[in-house]
Design a protein around this motif. Structure first.
Motif, PDB file in Angstrom:
ATOM      1  N   VAL A  18      69.885  68.113   5.389  1.00  0.00           N
ATOM      2  CA  VAL A  18      69.111  67.722   4.301  1.00  0.00           C
ATOM      3  C   VAL A  18      69.050  66.102   4.230  1.00  0.00           C
ATOM      4  N   TRP A  19      70.087  65.358   4.713  1.00  0.00           N
ATOM      5  CA  TRP A  19      69.901  64.005   5.023  1.00  0.00           C
ATOM      6  C   TRP A  19      68.936  63.732   6.083  1.00  0.00           C
ATOM      7  N   GLY A  20      68.504  64.349   6.664  1.00  0.00           N
ATOM      8  CA  GLY A  20      67.462  64.226   8.061  1.00  0.00           C
ATOM      9  C   GLY A  20      66.243  64.060   7.210  1.00  0.00           C
ATOM     10  N   SER A  21      65.960  64.645   6.205  1.00  0.00           N
ATOM     11  CA  SER A  21      64.704  64.290   5.485  1.00  0.00           C
ATOM     12  C   SER A  21      64.662  63.139   4.634  1.00  0.00           C
ATOM     13  N   THR A  22      65.670  62.372   4.673  1.00  0.00           N
ATOM     14  CA  THR A  22      65.656  61.082   3.863  1.00  0.00           C
ATOM     15  C   THR A  22      64.807  60.071   4.620  1.00  0.00           C
ATOM     16  N   TYR A  23      64.471  60.135   5.948  1.00  0.00           N
ATOM     17  CA  TYR A  23      63.332  59.062   6.492  1.00  0.00           C
ATOM     18  C   TYR A  23      62.108  59.599   5.927  1.00  0.00           C
ATOM     19  N   LEU A  24      61.723  61.078   6.045  1.00  0.00           N
ATOM     20  CA  LEU A  24      60.430  61.308   5.539  1.00  0.00           C
ATOM     21  C   LEU A  24      60.129  60.842   4.148  1.00  0.00           C
ATOM     22  N   LEU A 248      67.760  65.283  14.246  1.00  0.00           N
ATOM     23  CA  LEU A 248      67.038  66.603  14.885  1.00  0.00           C
ATOM     24  C   LEU A 248      66.254  66.955  13.658  1.00  0.00           C
ATOM     25  N   VAL A 249      66.593  67.357  12.666  1.00  0.00           N
ATOM     26  CA  VAL A 249      65.734  67.499  11.456  1.00  0.00           C
ATOM     27  C   VAL A 249      64.631  66.623  10.998  1.00  0.00           C
ATOM     28  N   ALA A 250      65.117  65.519  11.126  1.00  0.00           N
ATOM     29  CA  ALA A 250      63.959  64.327  10.950  1.00  0.00           C
ATOM     30  C   ALA A 250      62.751  64.449  11.924  1.00  0.00           C
ATOM     31  N   THR A 251      63.171  64.693  13.204  1.00  0.00           N
ATOM     32  CA  THR A 251      62.152  64.883  14.483  1.00  0.00           C
ATOM     33  C   THR A 251      61.331  66.182  14.001  1.00  0.00           C
ATOM     34  N   VAL A 252      61.815  67.268  13.540  1.00  0.00           N
ATOM     35  CA  VAL A 252      61.182  68.441  13.417  1.00  0.00           C
ATOM     36  C   VAL A 252      60.294  68.196  12.078  1.00  0.00           C
ATOM     37  N   LEU A 253      60.766  67.397  11.112  1.00  0.00           N
ATOM     38  CA  LEU A 253      59.810  67.333   9.792  1.00  0.00           C
ATOM     39  C   LEU A 253      58.975  66.256  10.213  1.00  0.00           C
ATOM     40  N   GLY A 254      58.926  65.390  11.193  1.00  0.00           N
ATOM     41  CA  GLY A 254      57.839  64.355  11.409  1.00  0.00           C
ATOM     42  C   GLY A 254      56.922  65.218  12.154  1.00  0.00           C
ATOM     43  N   PHE A 255      57.186  65.992  13.063  1.00  0.00           N
ATOM     44  CA  PHE A 255      56.260  66.925  13.848  1.00  0.00           C
ATOM     45  C   PHE A 255      55.453  67.785  12.915  1.00  0.00           C
ATOM     46  N   VAL A 256      56.183  68.704  11.949  1.00  0.00           N
ATOM     47  CA  VAL A 256      55.643  69.389  10.876  1.00  0.00           C
ATOM     48  C   VAL A 256      54.466  68.786  10.027  1.00  0.00           C
ATOM     49  N   PHE A 257      55.178  67.743   9.276  1.00  0.00           N
ATOM     50  CA  PHE A 257      54.267  67.114   8.287  1.00  0.00           C
ATOM     51  C   PHE A 257      53.705  65.835   8.348  1.00  0.00           C
ATOM     52  N   LEU A 258      54.100  65.029   9.612  1.00  0.00           N
ATOM     53  CA  LEU A 258      53.384  64.099   9.897  1.00  0.00           C
ATOM     54  C   LEU A 258      52.452  63.934  11.081  1.00  0.00           C
ATOM     55  N   GLY A 259      52.480  65.043  11.781  1.00  0.00           N
ATOM     56  CA  GLY A 259      51.738  65.307  13.120  1.00  0.00           C
ATOM     57  C   GLY A 259      52.328  64.494  14.232  1.00  0.00           C
ATOM     58  N   LEU A 267      62.765  67.891  23.237  1.00  0.00           N
ATOM     59  CA  LEU A 267      63.285  69.379  23.171  1.00  0.00           C
ATOM     60  C   LEU A 267      64.444  69.415  24.176  1.00  0.00           C
ATOM     61  N   VAL A 268      64.742  68.548  25.137  1.00  0.00           N
ATOM     62  CA  VAL A 268      65.796  68.676  25.785  1.00  0.00           C
ATOM     63  C   VAL A 268      66.879  67.935  24.901  1.00  0.00           C
ATOM     64  N   GLY A 269      66.374  66.692  24.404  1.00  0.00           N
ATOM     65  CA  GLY A 269      67.363  66.057  23.376  1.00  0.00           C
ATOM     66  C   GLY A 269      67.797  66.867  22.301  1.00  0.00           C
ATOM     67  N   ALA A 270      67.045  67.875  21.820  1.00  0.00           N
ATOM     68  CA  ALA A 270      67.551  68.784  20.818  1.00  0.00           C
ATOM     69  C   ALA A 270      68.568  69.588  21.322  1.00  0.00           C
ATOM     70  N   VAL A 271      68.436  69.969  22.655  1.00  0.00           N
ATOM     71  CA  VAL A 271      69.657  70.817  23.143  1.00  0.00           C
ATOM     72  C   VAL A 271      70.777  70.144  23.382  1.00  0.00           C
ATOM     73  N   LEU A 272      70.710  69.062  23.924  1.00  0.00           N
ATOM     74  CA  LEU A 272      71.759  68.039  23.934  1.00  0.00           C
ATOM     75  C   LEU A 272      72.632  67.839  22.578  1.00  0.00           C
ATOM     76  N   VAL A 273      71.838  67.471  21.518  1.00  0.00           N
ATOM     77  CA  VAL A 273      72.351  67.296  20.340  1.00  0.00           C
ATOM     78  C   VAL A 273      73.071  68.606  19.950  1.00  0.00           C
ATOM     79  N   LEU A 274      72.620  69.817  19.990  1.00  0.00           N
ATOM     80  CA  LEU A 274      73.295  71.234  19.641  1.00  0.00           C
ATOM     81  C   LEU A 274      74.449  71.169  20.673  1.00  0.00           C
ATOM     82  N   GLY A 275      74.258  70.693  21.856  1.00  0.00           N
ATOM     83  CA  GLY A 275      75.508  70.912  22.958  1.00  0.00           C
ATOM     84  C   GLY A 275      76.619  70.206  22.390  1.00  0.00           C
ATOM     85  N   SER A 276      76.384  68.849  22.025  1.00  0.00           N
ATOM     86  CA  SER A 276      77.350  68.001  21.721  1.00  0.00           C
ATOM     87  C   SER A 276      78.129  68.453  20.496  1.00  0.00           C
TER      88      SER A 276
END
Length: 308
Positions: A18-24, A248-259, A267-276
């Motif tokens: 949820v906090w990932g949406s703060t930036y948007l 991770l969520v902020a990046t996805v929201l930027g892709f979906v809503f801000l183009g 995508l590699v970064g997303a995998v690393l985040v989840l891996g950590s």
């Protein structure tokens, strides 16, 4: 130390998501250049409502503890978070904030008696690298004051996580009351500073009201109740690394809503985040709690009385 169950991990992860949406929300819906107002409106109404509904207020030493936690988890952190969001692009703000698990790691040694594991250090590096790949762009610019504010925000939240784990909750106080105390304390600290430095805006649009409502109800009341529940039930390092889900969520929201473009490296970064996140919780989830075989009935009853 309790096992990191999949259910508790999932519920706690909802807060940083949820906090990932703060930036948007900050950049698209809130009044420009008013970080103090945004922080105050986010915390104070939700805190007052929760305290009134649960009829909870601090007693004894918990006046000091609630004030400290309210500052670290809410007041100071909210202001620094919004200030950083106004000073830096959302991605860079998230990258600077990724230092938070390192602070938790260091503070956990003297305050919680935890020891630094090589797994923790590796996970910090992997997570920070993942956040960097997620959010860094060649056209991104930074300011010194923005970076310093981001580091201070990370330190504030890290200290809040560790002290919340150390102090737990007051006896007889439920999760919502505990959340309300901190939100109200943080909001009260912010209110006079907001009025003195920024004042009130001349006008507020419907979209501003919607943004404030979202951040107060979903981003504060609901998300922080979930977050404090997770701190109580999970190891501190596990909770801290869940914070990597925010960028991770902020990046996805930027892709979906801000183009915004989503590259292969992201995508590699997303995998690393989840891996950590997986890397740091795995050994703790498998570790047996110390003294588990000698748990008494009174301890069980006390544990059950502290949950909602």
């Amino acid at each position: 130390m309790a096992k990191a169950s999949p259910r508790d991990l999932f519920i706690t992860a909802l807060a940083p998501m949820v906090w990932g949406s703060t930036y948007l929300v900050t950049t698209q819906f809130l009044p420009a250049d008013r970080p103090l107002l945004a922080a105050t409106v986010r915390a104070l109404p939700a805190g007052i409502v929760l305290m009134l509904v649960t009829r909870t207020w601090p007693r004894g030493t918990w006046w000091f503890k609630a004030a400290a936690l309210g500052a670290l988890n809410i007041g100071l952190f909210f202001f620094l978070l919004f200030f950083t969001a106004y000073q830096l692009p959302g991605g860079l703000a998230a990258l600077v904030g990724s230092i938070q698990p390192l602070f938790v790691l260091l503070l956990g040694v003297p305050l919680l008696g935890e020891r630094i594991r090589m797994t923790h250090v590796v996970a910090c590096a992997v997570g920070a690298a993942g956040v960097g790949l997620l959010v860094l762009r060649s056209d991104a610019t930074l300011t010194v004051i923005g970076v310093l504010a981001g580091i201070a925000a990370a330190l504030s939240m890290a200290a809040g996580i560790v002290l919340t784990k150390r102090w737990e909750r007051p006896d007889g106080v439920g999760l919502l009351g505990f959340t309300g105390m901190q939100l109200a304390m943080g909001g009260v600290m912010l209110l006079p500073v907001t009025l003195l430095i920024e004042g009130l805006p001349g006008s507020v649009s419907a979209s501003n009201l919607g943004g404030f409502a979202y951040l107060s109800v979903i981003g504060a009341l609901v998300a922080y109740a979930v977050w404090f529940r997770g701190i109580q039930r999970l190891p501190t390092m596990v909770v801290s690394f869940l914070g990597f889900l925010s960028p991770l969520v902020a990046t996805v929201l930027g892709f979906v809503f801000l183009g915004e473009a989503l590259s292969g490296w992201q995508l590699v970064g997303a995998v690393l985040v989840l891996g950590s996140v997986f890397l740091v919780q795995r050994p703790m989830a498998n570790a047996r709690p110390s003294g588990a075989s000698t748990t008494t009935a009174s301890t069980v009853r006390r544990s059950l009385s502290r949950t909602n």
